[in-house]
Structure formats: structure tokens, C-alpha cells
Design a protein around this motif. Structure first.
Motif, PDB file in Angstrom:
ATOM      1  N   ARG A 106     105.451  95.178  11.475  1.00 39.83           N
ATOM      2  CA  ARG A 106     105.930  95.163  12.863  1.00 39.83           C
ATOM      3  C   ARG A 106     107.199  94.323  12.996  1.00 39.83           C
ATOM      4  N   LYS A 107     107.223  93.178  12.318  1.00 39.26           N
ATOM      5  CA  LYS A 107     108.403  92.308  12.371  1.00 39.26           C
ATOM      6  C   LYS A 107     109.611  92.984  11.711  1.00 39.26           C
ATOM      7  N   ALA A 108     109.382  93.690  10.624  1.00 39.20           N
ATOM      8  CA  ALA A 108     110.477  94.395   9.945  1.00 39.20           C
ATOM      9  C   ALA A 108     111.039  95.491  10.846  1.00 39.20           C
ATOM     10  N   LEU A 109     110.159  96.234  11.471  1.00 40.90           N
ATOM     11  CA  LEU A 109     110.600  97.295  12.390  1.00 40.90           C
ATOM     12  C   LEU A 109     111.395  96.699  13.550  1.00 40.90           C
ATOM     13  N   ASP A 110     110.946  95.572  14.063  1.00 41.95           N
ATOM     14  CA  ASP A 110     111.651  94.888  15.145  1.00 41.95           C
ATOM     15  C   ASP A 110     113.041  94.431  14.680  1.00 41.95           C
ATOM     16  N   ALA A 111     113.129  93.886  13.467  1.00 38.04           N
ATOM     17  CA  ALA A 111     114.424  93.443  12.935  1.00 38.04           C
ATOM     18  C   ALA A 111     115.381  94.618  12.782  1.00 38.04           C
ATOM     19  N   ILE A 112     114.879  95.735  12.291  1.00 38.14           N
ATOM     20  CA  ILE A 112     115.712  96.932  12.140  1.00 38.14           C
ATOM     21  C   ILE A 112     116.199  97.416  13.509  1.00 38.14           C
ATOM     22  N   GLN A 113     115.311  97.459  14.476  1.00 34.64           N
ATOM     23  CA  GLN A 113     115.688  97.915  15.819  1.00 34.64           C
ATOM     24  C   GLN A 113     116.727  96.996  16.453  1.00 34.64           C
ATOM     25  N   LYS A 114     116.570  95.692  16.281  1.00 37.60           N
ATOM     26  CA  LYS A 114     117.545  94.746  16.830  1.00 37.60           C
ATOM     27  C   LYS A 114     118.903  94.899  16.150  1.00 37.60           C
ATOM     28  N   GLY A 115     118.886  95.097  14.844  1.00 33.12           N
ATOM     29  CA  GLY A 115     120.137  95.305  14.125  1.00 33.12           C
ATOM     30  C   GLY A 115     120.861  96.546  14.607  1.00 33.12           C
ATOM     31  N   ILE A 116     120.114  97.603  14.809  1.00 34.50           N
ATOM     32  CA  ILE A 116     120.719  98.856  15.259  1.00 34.50           C
ATOM     33  C   ILE A 116     121.222  98.729  16.698  1.00 34.50           C
ATOM     34  N   GLU A 117     120.577  97.922  17.508  1.00 34.12           N
ATOM     35  CA  GLU A 117     121.071  97.661  18.866  1.00 34.12           C
ATOM     36  C   GLU A 117     122.465  97.034  18.814  1.00 34.12           C
ATOM     37  N   PHE A 118     122.704  96.194  17.824  1.00 28.62           N
ATOM     38  CA  PHE A 118     124.001  95.557  17.629  1.00 28.62           C
ATOM     39  C   PHE A 118     125.109  96.601  17.462  1.00 28.62           C
ATOM     40  N   LEU A 119     124.773  97.707  16.812  1.00 31.50           N
ATOM     41  CA  LEU A 119     125.760  98.760  16.569  1.00 31.50           C
ATOM     42  C   LEU A 119     126.272  99.394  17.863  1.00 31.50           C
ATOM     43  N   LYS A 120     125.485  99.329  18.902  1.00 36.65           N
ATOM     44  CA  LYS A 120     125.911  99.919  20.166  1.00 36.65           C
ATOM     45  C   LYS A 120     127.189  99.270  20.687  1.00 36.65           C
ATOM     46  N   ASP A 121     127.391  98.018  20.348  1.00 36.46           N
ATOM     47  CA  ASP A 121     128.565  97.305  20.845  1.00 36.46           C
ATOM     48  C   ASP A 121     129.595  96.973  19.770  1.00 36.46           C
ATOM     49  N   PHE A 122     129.158  96.801  18.514  1.00 38.63           N
ATOM     50  CA  PHE A 122     130.073  96.288  17.497  1.00 38.63           C
ATOM     51  C   PHE A 122     130.016  97.024  16.156  1.00 38.63           C
ATOM     52  N   PRO A 123     130.147  98.335  16.127  1.00 37.89           N
ATOM     53  CA  PRO A 123     130.031  99.034  14.849  1.00 37.89           C
ATOM     54  C   PRO A 123     131.172  98.726  13.873  1.00 37.89           C
ATOM     55  N   PHE A 124     132.332  98.380  14.389  1.00 30.48           N
ATOM     56  CA  PHE A 124     133.472  98.130  13.511  1.00 30.48           C
ATOM     57  C   PHE A 124     133.399  96.768  12.820  1.00 30.48           C
ATOM     58  N   THR A 125     132.447  95.920  13.205  1.00 29.50           N
ATOM     59  CA  THR A 125     132.320  94.626  12.537  1.00 29.50           C
ATOM     60  C   THR A 125     131.573  94.735  11.208  1.00 29.50           C
ATOM     61  N   CYS A 126     130.945  95.853  10.964  1.00 31.41           N
ATOM     62  CA  CYS A 126     130.188  96.047   9.724  1.00 31.41           C
ATOM     63  C   CYS A 126     131.124  96.482   8.598  1.00 31.41           C
ATOM     64  N   ARG A 127     130.693  96.197   7.374  1.00 39.31           N
ATOM     65  CA  ARG A 127     131.563  96.465   6.226  1.00 39.31           C
ATOM     66  C   ARG A 127     131.695  97.959   5.949  1.00 39.31           C
ATOM     67  N   LYS A 128     132.843  98.304   5.386  1.00 37.77           N
ATOM     68  CA  LYS A 128     133.089  99.688   4.992  1.00 37.77           C
ATOM     69  C   LYS A 128     132.226 100.014   3.780  1.00 37.77           C
ATOM     70  N   ALA A 129     131.617 101.186   3.798  1.00 33.54           N
ATOM     71  CA  ALA A 129     130.769 101.614   2.686  1.00 33.54           C
ATOM     72  C   ALA A 129     131.611 102.118   1.521  1.00 33.54           C
ATOM     73  N   THR A 130     132.790 102.627   1.834  1.00 33.59           N
ATOM     74  CA  THR A 130     133.701 103.159   0.828  1.00 33.59           C
ATOM     75  C   THR A 130     135.132 103.008   1.327  1.00 33.59           C
ATOM     76  N   PRO A 131     136.067 102.707   0.453  1.00 31.45           N
ATOM     77  CA  PRO A 131     137.457 102.567   0.915  1.00 31.45           C
ATOM     78  C   PRO A 131     138.087 103.880   1.376  1.00 31.45           C
ATOM     79  N   GLU A 132     137.551 104.998   0.923  1.00 34.18           N
ATOM     80  CA  GLU A 132     138.110 106.305   1.280  1.00 34.18           C
ATOM     81  C   GLU A 132     137.815 106.720   2.717  1.00 34.18           C
ATOM     82  N   ASP A 133     136.751 106.188   3.296  1.00 33.94           N
ATOM     83  CA  ASP A 133     136.348 106.593   4.643  1.00 33.94           C
ATOM     84  C   ASP A 133     136.077 105.359   5.498  1.00 33.94           C
ATOM     85  N   PRO A 134     137.038 104.930   6.299  1.00 33.82           N
ATOM     86  CA  PRO A 134     136.852 103.717   7.094  1.00 33.82           C
ATOM     87  C   PRO A 134     135.797 103.835   8.195  1.00 33.82           C
TER      88      PRO A 134
END
Length: 99
Positions: free
Chosen positions: A31-59
Motif C-alpha cells: 500500500r505504501k509503495a502504491l501511494d509513493a508511485i501515485q504521489k510521484g506521478i502527481e508531481f508530473l502533472k506540474d513538473f514533467p520537464f524536471t525529470c531526466r531525459k531517458a535518451t539524448p535523441e528524444d528530449p
């Protein structure tokens, strides 16, 4: 600006798989892991560009690390447009790679 977060079928299956793995060992931790994942994904709603690039070819293809205990989870996502983020996959950091 707030982004809409969508999930691919594979990403939804990842959440079920990760939760299922933990629930067999420790319901509270699952339950705690699921909550952590959900909170992390909520962060993406406002700040997706703060996360690291997965590949240099596709920003717009990015990864987000979600801490959980000594390890955590990695969320692979794509910034689709100015309003939408799509979660492509989620894995535990001890897994080899996205499937």
C-alpha cells in the motif's frame, strides 16, 4: 500549467504487477509503495520537464525516480504535447530494464 496524465495498458499492468509482488510479502508495504508511485506521478502533472531525459535523441522521453525505502521505482514517460503526459512503463529499480 497542469498536464493530464495518461497510462498505456503496459503501464497499468506494471502497477498491478509491482503491487502484486509486494502484497504477497507485506500488505502494508504494498500500500505504501502504491501511494509513493501515485504521489510521484502527481508531481508530473506540474513538473514533467524536471525529470531526466531517458535518451539524448528524444528530449520528450523522460524518466522519473520515485524513492521507496532503500530502492525505488523508475517511471518512463513521454511528454506528448503541452497538455498531456503518457506513462509508458514503471519498474522497480532492481529490475533489469523496461519490458
Amino acid at each position: 500549467m497542469s498536464y493530464q496524465v495518461r497510462y498505456t495498458k503496459a503501464a497499468k499492468e506494471d502497477i498491478i504487477r509491482l503491487y502484486g509482488f509486494l502484497v504477497e510479502q507485506d500488505l502494508s508495504a504494498a500500500r505504501k509503495a502504491l501511494d509513493a508511485i501515485q504521489k510521484g506521478i502527481e508531481f508530473l502533472k506540474d513538473f514533467p520537464f524536471t525529470c531526466r531525459k531517458a535518451t539524448p535523441e528524444d528530449p520528450l522521453l523522460r524518466e522519473m525516480i520515485i524513492s521507496f525505502g532503500a530502492r525505488g521505482y523508475v517511471v518512463l514517460f513521454e511528454i506528448v504535447d503541452r497538455k498531456t503526459v503518457t506513462i509508458l512503463a514503471i519498474r522497480h529499480q532492481r529490475e533489469e530494464d523496461f519490458h
